[in-house]
Design a protein around this motif. Structure first.
Motif, PDB file in Angstrom:
ATOM      1  N   ALA A 270       0.838  -1.198   0.000  1.00 31.67           N
ATOM      2  CA  ALA A 270       0.000   0.000   0.000  1.00 31.67           C
ATOM      3  C   ALA A 270       0.871   1.245   0.000  1.00 31.67           C
ATOM      4  O   ALA A 270       2.031   1.219   0.426  1.00 31.67           O
TER       5      ALA A 270
ATOM      6  N   ALA B 249      -6.025   1.045   6.863  1.00 33.13           N
ATOM      7  CA  ALA B 249      -5.911   0.691   5.452  1.00 33.13           C
ATOM      8  C   ALA B 249      -7.259   0.842   4.761  1.00 33.13           C
ATOM      9  O   ALA B 249      -8.294   0.434   5.302  1.00 33.13           O
ATOM     10  N   THR B 250      -7.228   1.425   3.581  1.00 36.78           N
ATOM     11  CA  THR B 250      -8.437   1.606   2.781  1.00 36.78           C
ATOM     12  C   THR B 250      -8.126   1.257   1.333  1.00 36.78           C
ATOM     13  O   THR B 250      -7.001   1.429   0.865  1.00 36.78           O
ATOM     14  N   CYS B 251      -9.137   0.749   0.626  1.00 38.87           N
ATOM     15  CA  CYS B 251      -8.966   0.353  -0.768  1.00 38.87           C
ATOM     16  C   CYS B 251      -9.573   1.416  -1.665  1.00 38.87           C
ATOM     17  O   CYS B 251     -10.721   1.848  -1.458  1.00 38.87           O
TER      18      CYS B 251
ATOM     19  N   TRP C 263      -4.469   0.072  -2.758  1.00 38.89           N
ATOM     20  CA  TRP C 263      -4.570   0.230  -1.306  1.00 38.89           C
ATOM     21  C   TRP C 263      -3.724   1.400  -0.821  1.00 38.89           C
ATOM     22  O   TRP C 263      -2.636   1.673  -1.350  1.00 38.89           O
ATOM     23  N   ARG C 264      -4.250   2.072   0.203  1.00 37.37           N
ATOM     24  CA  ARG C 264      -3.510   3.108   0.901  1.00 37.37           C
ATOM     25  C   ARG C 264      -3.605   2.826   2.401  1.00 37.37           C
ATOM     26  O   ARG C 264      -4.578   2.248   2.875  1.00 37.37           O
TER      27      ARG C 264
ATOM     28  N   THR D  77     -12.697  -8.542   5.093  1.00 41.04           N
ATOM     29  CA  THR D  77     -12.178  -8.085   3.813  1.00 41.04           C
ATOM     30  C   THR D  77     -12.337  -9.139   2.733  1.00 41.04           C
ATOM     31  O   THR D  77     -11.980  -8.917   1.593  1.00 41.04           O
TER      32      THR D  77
END
Length: 409
Positions: free
Chosen positions: A328, A348-350, A355-356, A403
């Motif tokens: 990410a 974490a976010t998609c 991903w970041r 997830t």
């Protein structure tokens, strides 16, 4: 006893001593999030007989493309069965999901027909098989629905209900006892005196255990100044599949976790792990039951739990013990450099471009702030340089079940 081992060795030592727990039968409505004990197969075709896929009129297979006016043979309602096969030149009113009379070649949507007294008129064209759910269209008898080791989600429970399953076999939830060590610690519901603090680690770890599918059977606090630590440990080990101790894992004057475990005759697998936070962690076995000792600092406790205890709880349920890893982009800096392998708390976010992960505020070992909303650990290798904004980092997702990335062992 192995001292100051790397994380991979620590997991190898303890996971080699873990076997999945026995199975148990539970009501279907209690199975969400539990883990299937065995492969699940379709017991019959689904649907088991031809069904209408919408409200309308069933036409005979020999009439398709030949007639445009049909005498109504009967009109079926929900739960009703056809009284007889479909007669050529006739139509039967049917409902969505309802059974079809023998001889049906297609179903015409009720919006496409004109009803005149006891006749329906349809001047369009419809292919054979239109709007018919065929037997076995969804599942054939013997089809694999899910493998053993699959966590039950809403879709799987719906499928099992469609086959009339009222109970399912699941792995028993691992029973976990949590013991916080320290004379300065009091339960969160008690009143501390000057020099004491409330136990935040116990409820924190208990919540994580529950989220990972474990069953918390006790959260206790005991002072290292008393003679009751050994008694507490032995009593917990009689009730639990896994005991987690918190605090007292370092080598300070008040740290006694290691000596207490040695005092009950536990086999110490390792003590000290080459990670930060959470380096003052260890593990032992007492009569085949694992004991994991976690650091007392909140962030270190949480990281140690995720890296050492959560894999054990998953392994008890025949799940893949290891968290899912991904790459990410991190928009945040981290100025520290060097030192042991480090795990930072992150969110974490998609996104459409991948991903970041952002770093949570409050990365000190002693701080709780970084744990709010934390769903990932950002891994920095030993001897790492300062983290620059926009760097690509390795991320461990902490709750695979949410997830869609969790798999069986």
């Amino acid at each position: 006893m192995q001292l100051n081992v790397n994380l991979e060795k620590a997991l190898e030592y303890i996971l080699s001593r873990i076997s999945p727990l026995p199975g148990e039968s539970i009501p279907l409505m209690q199975a969400l999030g539990r883990v299937a004990f065995q492969d699940l197969l379709a017991t019959r075709d689904l649907p088991s007989h031809p069904q209408a896929s919408l409200d309308g009129y069933a036409l005979h297979i020999n009439d398709l493309g030949r007639l445009d006016s049909f005498k109504v043979q009967e009109r079926l309602r929900n739960g009703e069965l056809p009284r007889s096969p479909l007669i050529p030149g006739h139509a039967v009113g049917v409902v969505t999901g309802g059974p079809l009379p023998g001889g049906t070649g297609a179903v015409i949507a009720q919006e496409l027909v004109t009803v005149k007294e006891d006749r329906v008129i349809f001047t369009g064209k419809t292919p054979q098989g239109s709007n018919i759910k065929t037997p076995g269209e969804d599942f054939r008898a013997g089809d694999l629905l899910a493998r053993g080791g699959t966590r039950f989600d809403a879709g799987l429970l719906g499928v099992l209900a469609a086959f009339g399953n009222s109970e399912v076999m699941v792995y028993r939830r691992p029973r976990v006892m949590i013991l916080s060590l320290g004379s300065e610690i009091v339960p969160f519901h008690a009143e501390p005196v000057p020099g004491q603090i409330w136990d935040s680690n116990g409820p924190l770890v208990a919540s994580l255990v529950t989220r990972n599918g474990g069953q918390v059977v006790g959260v206790e606090v005991v002072s290292e100044k008393t003679n009751g630590v050994k008694e507490h440990l032995l009593n917990m080990l009689k009730q639990a599949d896994l005991v987690l101790t918190i605090g007292g894992g370092a080598s300070g004057v008040c740290d006694n976790a290691l000596s207490e475990l040695q005092g009950i005759g536990a086999d110490i697998l390792f003590w000290g792990v080459q990670i930060k936070p959470g380096s003052h962690s260890g593990a032992a076995i007492w009569e085949s039951k694992p004991i994991i000792s976690l650091s007392g600092n909140p962030a270190a406790c949480a990281v140690g739990y995720q890296l050492l205890a959560a894999p054990v709880i998953r392994a008890f349920q025949s799940l893949d013990p290891y968290p899912h890893r991904l790459s990410a982009l991190c928009p945040d800096p981290y100025p520290k450099k060097g030192g042991p392998r480090r795990f930072l708390r992150g969110l974490a976010t998609c996104h459409q471009d991948g991903w970041r992960v952002s770093l949570q505020p409050g990365q000190k070992n002693s701080m709780l702030r970084s744990l709010i909303g934390c769903n990932a650990l950002v891994e920095l290798p030993a001897g790492h340089p300062p983290l620059e904004p926009g760097s690509r980092v390795s991320v461990l997702l902490l709750n695979n079940a949410y997830t869609g990335m969790e798999s069986q062992a």
